[in-house]
Design a protein around this motif. Sequence first.
Motif, PDB file in Angstrom:
ATOM      1  N   ILE A 193       0.950  -1.167  -0.107  1.00 27.06           N
ATOM      2  CA  ILE A 193       0.010  -0.005  -0.087  1.00 27.06           C
ATOM      3  C   ILE A 193       0.716   1.288  -0.026  1.00 27.06           C
ATOM      4  O   ILE A 193       0.652   1.956  -0.813  1.00 27.06           O
ATOM      5  CB  ILE A 193      -0.788  -0.041   1.197  1.00 27.06           C
ATOM      6  N   THR A 194       1.929   1.152   0.891  1.00 25.49           N
ATOM      7  CA  THR A 194       2.756   2.576   0.890  1.00 25.49           C
ATOM      8  C   THR A 194       3.987   2.376   0.099  1.00 25.49           C
ATOM      9  O   THR A 194       5.100   3.195   0.280  1.00 25.49           O
ATOM     10  CB  THR A 194       3.206   2.552   2.368  1.00 25.49           C
ATOM     11  N   MET A 195       4.112   1.664  -0.599  1.00 32.42           N
ATOM     12  CA  MET A 195       5.386   1.520  -1.544  1.00 32.42           C
ATOM     13  C   MET A 195       5.895   2.461  -2.448  1.00 32.42           C
ATOM     14  O   MET A 195       7.093   2.643  -2.657  1.00 32.42           O
ATOM     15  CB  MET A 195       5.387   0.169  -2.521  1.00 32.42           C
ATOM     16  N   ALA A 196       4.839   3.394  -2.693  1.00 29.29           N
ATOM     17  CA  ALA A 196       5.184   4.441  -3.555  1.00 29.29           C
ATOM     18  C   ALA A 196       5.550   5.761  -2.716  1.00 29.29           C
ATOM     19  O   ALA A 196       5.608   6.894  -3.194  1.00 29.29           O
ATOM     20  CB  ALA A 196       4.179   4.790  -4.544  1.00 29.29           C
ATOM     21  N   ALA A 197       5.691   5.499  -1.285  1.00 23.24           N
ATOM     22  CA  ALA A 197       5.908   6.966  -0.493  1.00 23.24           C
ATOM     23  C   ALA A 197       6.990   7.534  -1.006  1.00 23.24           C
ATOM     24  O   ALA A 197       8.093   7.025  -1.236  1.00 23.24           O
ATOM     25  CB  ALA A 197       5.848   6.582   0.775  1.00 23.24           C
ATOM     26  N   GLY A 198       6.917   8.994  -1.419  1.00 23.38           N
ATOM     27  CA  GLY A 198       8.022   9.770  -1.768  1.00 23.38           C
ATOM     28  C   GLY A 198       7.996   9.701  -3.203  1.00 23.38           C
ATOM     29  O   GLY A 198       8.855  10.576  -3.809  1.00 23.38           O
ATOM     30  N   HIS A 199       7.223   8.915  -3.909  1.00 23.09           N
ATOM     31  CA  HIS A 199       7.272   8.786  -5.263  1.00 23.09           C
ATOM     32  C   HIS A 199       5.841   8.648  -6.055  1.00 23.09           C
ATOM     33  O   HIS A 199       5.540   7.731  -6.650  1.00 23.09           O
ATOM     34  CB  HIS A 199       8.194   7.525  -5.813  1.00 23.09           C
ATOM     35  N   SER A 200       4.968   9.410  -5.259  1.00 22.54           N
ATOM     36  CA  SER A 200       3.535   9.755  -5.889  1.00 22.54           C
ATOM     37  C   SER A 200       3.404  10.015  -7.280  1.00 22.54           C
ATOM     38  O   SER A 200       4.415  10.279  -7.741  1.00 22.54           O
ATOM     39  CB  SER A 200       2.810  10.470  -4.865  1.00 22.54           C
ATOM     40  N   ILE A 201       2.108   9.818  -7.814  1.00 19.48           N
ATOM     41  CA  ILE A 201       2.002  10.299  -8.954  1.00 19.48           C
ATOM     42  C   ILE A 201       2.156  11.445  -9.277  1.00 19.48           C
ATOM     43  O   ILE A 201       1.928  12.145 -10.487  1.00 19.48           O
ATOM     44  CB  ILE A 201       0.428   9.458  -9.550  1.00 19.48           C
ATOM     45  N   CYS A 202       2.241  12.355  -8.219  1.00 20.01           N
ATOM     46  CA  CYS A 202       2.140  14.074  -8.336  1.00 20.01           C
ATOM     47  C   CYS A 202       3.536  14.291  -8.468  1.00 20.01           C
ATOM     48  O   CYS A 202       3.835  15.718  -8.653  1.00 20.01           O
ATOM     49  CB  CYS A 202       1.539  14.501  -6.771  1.00 20.01           C
ATOM     50  N   VAL A 203       4.882  13.532  -8.406  1.00 23.22           N
ATOM     51  CA  VAL A 203       6.164  14.116  -8.761  1.00 23.22           C
ATOM     52  C   VAL A 203       6.798  13.654  -9.778  1.00 23.22           C
ATOM     53  O   VAL A 203       6.250  12.598 -10.628  1.00 23.22           O
ATOM     54  CB  VAL A 203       7.025  13.722  -7.371  1.00 23.22           C
ATOM     55  N   GLU A 204       7.854  14.060 -10.576  1.00 24.30           N
ATOM     56  CA  GLU A 204       8.330  13.958 -11.539  1.00 24.30           C
ATOM     57  C   GLU A 204       8.954  12.227 -11.451  1.00 24.30           C
ATOM     58  O   GLU A 204       8.964  11.635 -12.488  1.00 24.30           O
ATOM     59  CB  GLU A 204       9.734  14.791 -11.803  1.00 24.30           C
ATOM     60  N   ASP A 205       9.615  12.017 -10.228  1.00 21.55           N
ATOM     61  CA  ASP A 205      10.112  10.840 -10.158  1.00 21.55           C
ATOM     62  C   ASP A 205       9.502   9.732  -9.717  1.00 21.55           C
ATOM     63  O   ASP A 205       9.444   8.975  -8.940  1.00 21.55           O
ATOM     64  CB  ASP A 205      11.533  10.591  -9.469  1.00 21.55           C
ATOM     65  N   SER A 206       8.115   9.711 -10.135  1.00 20.06           N
ATOM     66  CA  SER A 206       6.719   8.855  -9.602  1.00 20.06           C
ATOM     67  C   SER A 206       7.247   7.409 -10.051  1.00 20.06           C
ATOM     68  O   SER A 206       7.941   7.115 -10.994  1.00 20.06           O
ATOM     69  CB  SER A 206       5.642   9.233 -10.428  1.00 20.06           C
ATOM     70  N   TYR A 207       6.611   6.658  -9.328  1.00 18.96           N
ATOM     71  CA  TYR A 207       6.640   5.123  -9.444  1.00 18.96           C
ATOM     72  C   TYR A 207       5.397   4.774 -10.427  1.00 18.96           C
ATOM     73  O   TYR A 207       5.144   3.541 -10.599  1.00 18.96           O
ATOM     74  CB  TYR A 207       6.528   4.376  -8.115  1.00 18.96           C
ATOM     75  N   PHE A 208       4.489   5.673 -10.721  1.00 23.65           N
ATOM     76  CA  PHE A 208       3.551   5.676 -11.600  1.00 23.65           C
ATOM     77  C   PHE A 208       3.485   6.177 -12.976  1.00 23.65           C
ATOM     78  O   PHE A 208       4.407   7.250 -12.962  1.00 23.65           O
ATOM     79  CB  PHE A 208       2.102   6.107 -10.909  1.00 23.65           C
ATOM     80  N   VAL A 209       2.795   5.841 -13.884  1.00 18.62           N
ATOM     81  CA  VAL A 209       2.849   6.632 -15.484  1.00 18.62           C
ATOM     82  C   VAL A 209       1.817   7.591 -14.982  1.00 18.62           C
ATOM     83  O   VAL A 209       0.593   7.573 -14.753  1.00 18.62           O
ATOM     84  CB  VAL A 209       2.275   5.483 -16.325  1.00 18.62           C
ATOM     85  N   ARG A 210       2.404   8.897 -15.176  1.00 14.43           N
ATOM     86  CA  ARG A 210       1.636  10.186 -14.686  1.00 14.43           C
ATOM     87  C   ARG A 210       0.531  10.262 -15.448  1.00 14.43           C
ATOM     88  O   ARG A 210       0.760  10.226 -16.748  1.00 14.43           O
ATOM     89  CB  ARG A 210       2.824  11.358 -14.317  1.00 14.43           C
ATOM     90  N   LEU A 211      -0.556  10.880 -14.843  1.00 15.21           N
ATOM     91  CA  LEU A 211      -1.565  11.143 -15.489  1.00 15.21           C
ATOM     92  C   LEU A 211      -1.872  12.814 -15.572  1.00 15.21           C
ATOM     93  O   LEU A 211      -2.168  13.307 -14.549  1.00 15.21           O
ATOM     94  CB  LEU A 211      -2.924  10.725 -14.811  1.00 15.21           C
ATOM     95  N   THR A 212      -1.205  13.439 -16.456  1.00 16.45           N
ATOM     96  CA  THR A 212      -1.398  14.725 -16.739  1.00 16.45           C
ATOM     97  C   THR A 212      -1.990  14.943 -18.199  1.00 16.45           C
ATOM     98  O   THR A 212      -2.270  14.334 -18.634  1.00 16.45           O
ATOM     99  CB  THR A 212       0.055  15.401 -16.752  1.00 16.45           C
ATOM    100  N   LEU A 213      -2.567  16.384 -18.142  1.00 19.42           N
ATOM    101  CA  LEU A 213      -3.496  16.721 -19.170  1.00 19.42           C
ATOM    102  C   LEU A 213      -2.514  16.598 -20.366  1.00 19.42           C
ATOM    103  O   LEU A 213      -2.906  16.104 -21.636  1.00 19.42           O
ATOM    104  CB  LEU A 213      -3.705  18.171 -19.136  1.00 19.42           C
ATOM    105  N   SER A 214      -1.127  16.863 -20.536  1.00 18.23           N
ATOM    106  CA  SER A 214      -0.239  16.775 -21.655  1.00 18.23           C
ATOM    107  C   SER A 214      -0.206  15.380 -21.919  1.00 18.23           C
ATOM    108  O   SER A 214      -0.287  15.137 -23.088  1.00 18.23           O
ATOM    109  CB  SER A 214       0.957  17.650 -21.297  1.00 18.23           C
TER     110      SER A 214
END
Length: 809
Positions: free
Chosen positions: A558-579
């Motif tokens: 559950i907390t594996m992405a702490a510090g690397h959320s979808i909200c930051v550049e070095d995210s552990y997720f494929v970021r969902l931004t408008l661009s």
Amino acid sequence: MVLSLVALVSVPSAHAQSEKPLVIVFDTSSSMADNDNNGQNKLLAAQTLMSDLVRERGDNVDLGLWTYPGGASVEGCAAGSWVPDMEPLKKPDPTNVDAQIRLLTANGDTPTGPALQKVVAELKAQGYHAAHIVLVTDGLANCGIPACEAARGIINEGFEIEVAAVAFNMGSESTQDLECLAKVTGGSFTSTENSEDLLKEIEEYKDQDLQLDVTALESVRRGDMTSVTATITNPKDEPVTGAALAIDVLPVVGSTNDSNATTAPVSPSGVKHYSPVRYPLSTIEAHGTIRRTWRFLISGDTNPRYQWKVYAGVHGKGAVVKTGNMEITDHDLTRHDGGELLASHGGTVVVLGDSYSSGEGAGDYANTHPPSCHRSPNVYGQLIGGKNTKIIACSGATTRDVLGGASEKQVSQIDLLRKIENPDVVVLTMGGNDIGFSDIVKECFLHDCQSNERKYRDFVSHLAHMSGSYMELSEVINSKELIAKRGGKLAPLIVSPYPDPFWSPSRGKCNHFGLNGFTSSEIAMSKRLLATLNERIRTEVKEAQAQGYPVYFSEPVITMAAGHSICVEDSYFVRLTLSDAVRRSADDFKTRLSLEKSQWDKDYDATFPELFHPNREGHHRWAQTLIAWSKSEDLQLRQQAPRVRITAGDRIIQALTSNVAPGVVRIDVDRKDLQASVDAAELTQSTEKRAVAQGDAVDVHLEGMAPKTRVLIQVRSTPQTVGSLPVDDKGMVSGKLTLPRVTNGQHELVVVGWNEDYRFVGTRIPITVSAGLPLFVVIVAGFMLAAAAGGVFFVVRRKRILKKLQLDE
């Protein structure tokens, strides 16, 4: 010193303002920055010692933290001042006092006497007439009046003061003033040659009122999230109240091969905590047990070894301490580093479930049918299993698809599982698509979705019972033939929760542009929804475990992405931004145009679905988290899996023993009985018992719950979900649910949900289940009535015949 500290811990509070506050007067002169004769920093050791004391204080005695030198100069001496917001009248939280202690730095002279005078003057101004003072210093006062003389003056003015003086690494000629101070005030004086002696001495005097067991990883990769779990047991025949759990994480100073290596408090940059350092506990019932877990990240430090120290204590009664070491490595963990759950028996690691397990977002997708499954060799399951991995998971799969549904875009995963010759381990994510996860993400990103929270929670509450699915999958991989192939070993089914993709709502908007993105309120709502879904999955796993199946819930994911959320550049997720959304939509449209129309639905391999999924780095962290988790000591692979089969004979017996006259039993839940917990086994049991019969409905009423959520009702010994009830706009719950069939005798009704502060709360209500009026009794009674009626009919008819014969004669 230790005896005086224990005595201080036992001081009661009389009113809202303590009669005698505890004030820590801390010498932060420049000499405290030096090392003692063991090479350990004196300031850091003193900080640890005072943190121990603060944690044992509980919440009943006013605390204060005064440092010197500093503040305005009085007769040439900087007598010090309160640490901001750390004065007794403001009643600072002990955890905050602890944190402030750890931030102290050393500089300046040692005006001990003036410091005592000034702190007492401040206490008098706040209305106090007495105080306990712990004075922590390492040197001879070199500015202003001596400490002993200052104390005499304070006492002569009518202020009651008791000082426990702690001297670090001072020669005997330097301690005379402090010894006099302790004697004049009726306090105590302790001097030690090094910091480690003090730490050992204080632990020897702790009361062993509670039993404490701690599990933690022995090896952790630097920068990884790790956890320490403490289990506290009350061995007494009466309840224990006012207990607390706390943790310290300390880097080991010196070589890891040095038996004389010591510990020092870690700097704030060395450990980042993702759970409270201190847990206040509710009542621990006689012979009861409570478990709590701390999660933290070790980073930004070169130490190869850390020590954790867990305290379990009761206010006024001391504490028990457990310690252990963690080796910090800069290398990736492999399956061979894992625990028994991931042990290889020459078989295959099988990956089942939806897009989070297929590897959507991790790239390099295999050319399999259908291609929209997006099976990636970079998925967490294959990173664990390597070449001996079979990915069956498919993007978009629901529970139905895993258990047998098939279409042009989905395959029956359980059918494919049956074809694997020797599965060693099965890993799985399941449930997200059942609640329409992707649609929820789109609604929140493109629109304001807060008003839909109740609808989303209804999706979770209406999920099919996944425990049966887990048991069915477990039976496939644990047939007699497969167990024999593995040398008698069972294959575990490891169910991962869905990792939290967001940062804290307090950090504001995420990936926001114009009207698109996630607001703080949407992030908070999403976290609550995700917690509800993961809690449902965890509950279903525990139901399968209760039936004896080797099914496990890997909570640290559950907390594996702490510090690397979808909200930051070095995210552990494929970021969902408008661009990103616009670019991927355009690329997919071009790809679609290049295909024949007949292929659009079958073979169209889109990239847009990758958004909001773990990327390659995320799956790497997922694999590392699972390997580390598998080493936990409390995870033991079951050696025998039961087979739960209901025969036709069983069904006939159930029908004959069913209650033909079920009733309704009203249950009013007192909100005072609702306890914050994530584990039903840790909830306090209600003292009021209820009697119910098989097939009865329970009419549940309670208040103080979060509006527009749902309350889950279970019946235990063996957990069975009864159902869930909605919470109205006023936080009220009222509704009826029919109890499932259980054995007659003693059980518990467990009620859990989210309170108005969005804390997960619940209670356990003891119930006694009786048979009611079974069908077979009605049938037997019917036969008896029929027999009796037949007998009466036969007697009456016989009399009539005899009478007729007599008349004929």
